[in-house]
Design an enzyme around this catalytic site. Sequence first.
Site: not given
Ligand SMILES: O[C@H]1CN[C@@H](c2nc(-c3ccc(C(F)(F)F)cc3)no2)C1
Length: 343
Positions: A35
């Site tokens: 990420d």
């Molecule tokens: O926050 C910003 C930074 N980069 C984006 C991001 N979002 C998530 C995320 C991963 C997995 C989940 C879950 F597994 F569904 F819970 C949720 C969000 N990881 O990076 C948005």
Amino acid sequence: SRACSVSAVPQLFDVEYLAPVQIGTPPQTLMLNFDTGSSDLWVFSSETPLRQRGGQDLYQIEDSSTAHRLGNSTWSITYGDGSRSSGNVYLDSVTVGGVNVFNQAIESATKVSSSFTNDAASSGVFGLGFDSINTVSPVKQKTFFSNALESLEMGLFTANLNKAEPGNYNFGFIDPTEFTGPISFVDVNATRGFWEFEATGFSIGGGGNGTGNSTSPMFVPVGHSAIADTGTSLLLIPAPIVQAYFWQVPGAQSSARVGGWVFPCNATLPDLIMHIGTYKAVIPGELINYAPVDTDSFDTATVCYGGVQSSSGFPFAIYGDVFFKAQFTVFDVDEMRLGFAPK
Ligand SMILES: O[C@H]1CN[C@@H](c2nc(-c3ccc(C(F)(F)F)cc3)no2)C1
């Protein structure tokens, strides 16, 4: 060392891309969500409460002879979709694609929100943003990339994601076989801790004028700041651009019920071109057909969800995986720039 390449495996509907990371001694391999929009490396572990686990592989801290607790340290993060996690901090050996960092901060989850519990394939998040937004307190910790920098040939990493098939991240080198044409670079502003850049506008699908010679599509100067975020699935851009795009799609509408732009699954979608400096990033229409709205009727779905949606509500546009499936991207911290190339 050129061996620093790691496969990025897409999950259902390319909602996220997971890559294998070796942690501890002997190495425990976990699949983590790479990420570029956050800067914490956190994992499900032997400290994650049983009822908050959902089948994920765990970092078994007690099984690693090189793990040691970073005393008096905690972390807590909330992602753009409202999901959250928090816990304790350990230092241990981490290897990605053959590149090793000995005392990498590993953030062990003692609490995760339900969407993480329900995401069985992902054992955590591997942050590749700037160290300034790491959430460890009282002393912020560095990302793997930041710690690995001195051992890399070049101070950069690249993302090469694909639709419904594995792609890869490379650390320290640019593989010329992964893209075509020259790479175009744009300056990065890291003030907010993200890989933030300026886009100048857009144009829509070079549909020909029917006489055989294609008219060059009109450039619309809707400038906006944006972050390159591999942890977001979609391409979130200013509402006027999304509106202008879907107005070209018969039957498309913005649905409050569904929460975004939807359209008939059999529609032919035009290409969307995002202008970044002199670079024209073409996102093919087929990447903008993201998924059927009702996954129960996958085979007979008639309503599909747009891979491009509005970024209103965020202080910047969010260029997520739909963008990276079409563009080879270089994250260059030495020169503080992003590079884009068609592939
Ligand atoms: O926050 C910003 C930074 N980069 C984006 C991001 N979002 C998530 C995320 C991963 C997995 C989940 C879950 F597994 F569904 F819970 C949720 C969000 N990881 O990076 C948005």
